[in-house]
Design a protein around this motif. Structure first.
Motif, short mmCIF file in Angstrom:
data_model
loop_
_atom_site.label_atom_id
_atom_site.label_comp_id
_atom_site.label_asym_id
_atom_site.label_seq_id
_atom_site.Cartn_x
_atom_site.Cartn_y
_atom_site.Cartn_z
N LEU A 59 0.83 -1.20 0.00
CA LEU A 59 0.00 0.00 0.00
C LEU A 59 0.87 1.26 0.00
CD1 LEU A 59 -2.96 1.02 0.24
CD2 LEU A 59 -2.66 0.98 2.72
N TYR A 60 1.93 1.25 0.77
CA TYR A 60 2.82 2.40 0.85
C TYR A 60 3.52 2.65 -0.49
CZ TYR A 60 6.82 5.27 2.22
OH TYR A 60 7.77 6.26 2.30
N GLU A 61 3.99 1.56 -1.12
CA GLU A 61 4.67 1.71 -2.41
C GLU A 61 3.71 2.25 -3.48
OE1 GLU A 61 6.33 -2.04 -3.36
OE2 GLU A 61 7.85 -1.99 -1.76
N SER A 62 2.47 1.76 -3.48
CA SER A 62 1.50 2.24 -4.47
C SER A 62 1.18 3.72 -4.24
CB SER A 62 0.21 1.41 -4.39
OG SER A 62 0.46 0.05 -4.69
N ALA A 63 0.99 4.11 -2.98
CA ALA A 63 0.69 5.50 -2.68
C ALA A 63 1.87 6.40 -3.04
CB ALA A 63 0.33 5.65 -1.20
N GLN A 64 3.08 5.93 -2.76
CA GLN A 64 4.26 6.74 -3.09
C GLN A 64 4.42 6.90 -4.59
OE1 GLN A 64 8.05 5.06 -1.96
NE2 GLN A 64 8.83 7.07 -1.38
N GLU A 65 4.20 5.82 -5.33
CA GLU A 65 4.30 5.91 -6.79
C GLU A 65 3.24 6.83 -7.35
OE1 GLU A 65 4.26 2.95 -10.71
OE2 GLU A 65 4.30 2.12 -8.66
N GLY A 66 2.02 6.75 -6.82
CA GLY A 66 0.97 7.65 -7.27
C GLY A 66 1.30 9.09 -6.95
N PHE A 67 1.89 9.34 -5.78
CA PHE A 67 2.29 10.69 -5.41
C PHE A 67 3.34 11.24 -6.38
CE2 PHE A 67 4.93 13.59 -2.77
CZ PHE A 67 3.98 14.55 -2.53
N GLN A 68 4.27 10.40 -6.77
CA GLN A 68 5.30 10.82 -7.72
C GLN A 68 4.68 11.15 -9.08
OE1 GLN A 68 8.38 11.54 -7.01
NE2 GLN A 68 8.19 10.85 -4.88
N GLN A 69 3.67 10.38 -9.50
CA GLN A 69 2.99 10.68 -10.75
C GLN A 69 2.27 12.02 -10.68
OE1 GLN A 69 0.52 7.53 -12.24
NE2 GLN A 69 2.07 5.93 -11.92
N VAL A 70 1.65 12.29 -9.55
CA VAL A 70 0.97 13.59 -9.38
C VAL A 70 1.98 14.72 -9.43
CG1 VAL A 70 -0.37 15.01 -7.79
CG2 VAL A 70 -0.95 12.60 -8.09
N LEU A 71 3.14 14.55 -8.78
CA LEU A 71 4.18 15.58 -8.82
C LEU A 71 4.69 15.79 -10.25
CD1 LEU A 71 6.37 14.92 -5.65
CD2 LEU A 71 4.65 16.69 -6.01
N ALA A 72 4.84 14.70 -11.00
CA ALA A 72 5.30 14.83 -12.39
C ALA A 72 4.29 15.61 -13.22
CB ALA A 72 5.53 13.44 -12.98
N TRP A 73 2.99 15.38 -12.96
CA TRP A 73 1.97 16.13 -13.69
C TRP A 73 1.96 17.60 -13.27
CZ3 TRP A 73 -2.55 18.39 -11.61
CH2 TRP A 73 -3.40 18.94 -12.56
N VAL A 74 2.17 17.86 -11.98
CA VAL A 74 2.19 19.25 -11.50
C VAL A 74 3.35 20.01 -12.13
CG1 VAL A 74 2.59 20.68 -9.45
CG2 VAL A 74 1.01 18.76 -9.33
N ASN A 75 4.46 19.33 -12.35
CA ASN A 75 5.62 20.00 -12.94
C ASN A 75 5.39 20.44 -14.38
OD1 ASN A 75 7.29 19.91 -10.68
ND2 ASN A 75 7.99 17.83 -11.15
N THR A 76 4.37 19.87 -15.03
CA THR A 76 4.07 20.26 -16.41
C THR A 76 3.22 21.51 -16.48
OG1 THR A 76 2.09 18.85 -16.48
CG2 THR A 76 4.19 17.85 -17.13
#
Length: 376
Positions: free
Chosen positions: A117-134
């Protein structure tokens, strides 16, 4: 013989002294109020210091009080139909077995899949950050790293994690607090009315009635709040869990359990649970599925807040969102996660006591509604 005389005696008031005059003008009134406020702040600081110094004692007693209030109707029925001691033992065993068993099962189920669960949430958080950077107005990576570091430091700080289970000897504190809570709960269940009657002996007249009303309101508010919150949390967990299963979100079972646990923290808990479920859905099923999960969480929370909560908990316990947020902040700073859970019911108790301060249905004077005629 002298005629009757009317002797008029004129009593002239002595002019007020200079020192007295200084305390009777506007600035003197302000100074008096300031001294009173300082005294209240010092008293509150003393209580906070005592709480933080005696956490292992205070928290178990508070938890025992809340649980006793929640089961007060059951205990009242047992007193009427069984021996008080026998009824208390049966109820206490039921509470320990049911709450302890359910709590252990939920913690075990979440911990068994926590890494995934932690790994999935962390990966999803990184995807959100990557989208925010655009985004054109996105903060730079250095600012994002600073925010993440600050949040991580807060969550892992001793202040946020303070409480009965904090520190190097958390196992010993936990066991000690658990044993103390069970013992205190036994006496609260068995001799609650007698203990309260003893505590009210020093009060007389108006203050006796005021204290009695405050005690009755505390038991009613704690009981209604805890029973209502547990029912609302169960409905939230079932509704969101069904939505996660239909959408095919992995780890739906631990997410459902987290929804139930976090539902005891109003406003913030539901938000955190929804974000976590959306991040897992984002990693597993894509952004569209994550948006649908957010919609399911919002829909369930709206139904709960506008329909279910007023029915189960009563509108009298519905505090303003600003009050809840302030109470959550204070509770989190003083007691960590446990303080955040207890903040809302204690705020509801304080407001309930204010509502019966001058009578069974008469709030304190400053809290009464004012009927002011609207002048044209």
């Amino acid at each position: 013989m002298f005629g009757r005389r009317r002797v008029e005696m004129v009593v002239r008031e002595a002019p007020p002294s200079k020192a007295r005059a200084l305390w009777t003008d506007g600035l003197g009134t302000l100074a008096t109020r300031s001294i009173q406020i300082i005294a209240v702040v010092v008293l509150a600081a003393g209580l906070v210091f005592a709480y933080q110094s005696l956490t292992v004692v205070v928290i178990p007693v508070l938890l025992a009080l809340i649980i006793a209030c929640a089961f007060e109707p059951v205990m009242r029925w047992l007193r009427a139909h069984l021996n008080a001691t026998l009824g208390t033992v049966l109820l206490l065993l039921g509470i320990v077995v049911v709450l302890g068993g359910v709590g252990w099962a939920m913690v075990w189920a979440v911990r068994s899949q926590w890494d995934e669960l932690y790994e999935s949430a962390q990966e999803g958080f990184q995807q959100v950050l990557a989208w925010v950077n655009t985004l054109p107005f996105a903060p730079d990576q250095e600012q994002i790293d600073e925010w993440v570091a600050a949040l991580t430091d807060f969550l892992t700080s001793a202040q946020f994690g303070s409480g009965a289970v904090a520190g190097v000897s958390w196992v010993a504190n936990f066991v000690t607090g658990l044993v103390l809570m069970v013992v205190v709960l036994f006496f609260f269940l068995k001799d609650g009315p007698q203990l309260w009657a003893f505590l009210t002996r020093p009060f007389e007249g108006e203050w006796y009635g005021r204290v009695r009303r405050a005690g009755t309101k505390t038991v009613e508010t704690f009981g209604s709040y805890i029973r209502g919150t547990a029912a609302v949390a169960a409905v939230d967990a079932i509704g969101i869990g069904i939505g996660l299963v239909i959408l095919g979100v992995p780890l739906w079972f631990p997410l459902t359990l987290l929804v139930f646990l976090l539902a005891f923290i109003p406003i913030v808990g539901a938000t955190v649970a929804g974000i976590l479920a959306a991040l897992v859905a984002l990693v597993a099923n894509g952004p569209v599925n994550a948006i649908i999960v957010v919609g399911v969480v919002v829909l369930v929370n709206q139904l709960e807040g506008n329909l279910l909560q007023p029915v189960l908990m009563g509108r009298a316990l519905k505090l303003h969102s600003l009050v809840i947020l302030i109470a959550l902040t204070i509770g989190t700073v003083l007691g960590g996660i446990l303080g955040a859970i207890l903040a809302a019911p204690f705020a509801a108790v304080v407001w309930g006591i204010v509502q019966v301060w001058d009578g069974p249905h008469t709030p304190a004077r400053w809290a009464r509604r004012k009927n002011r005629a609207i002048e044209a």
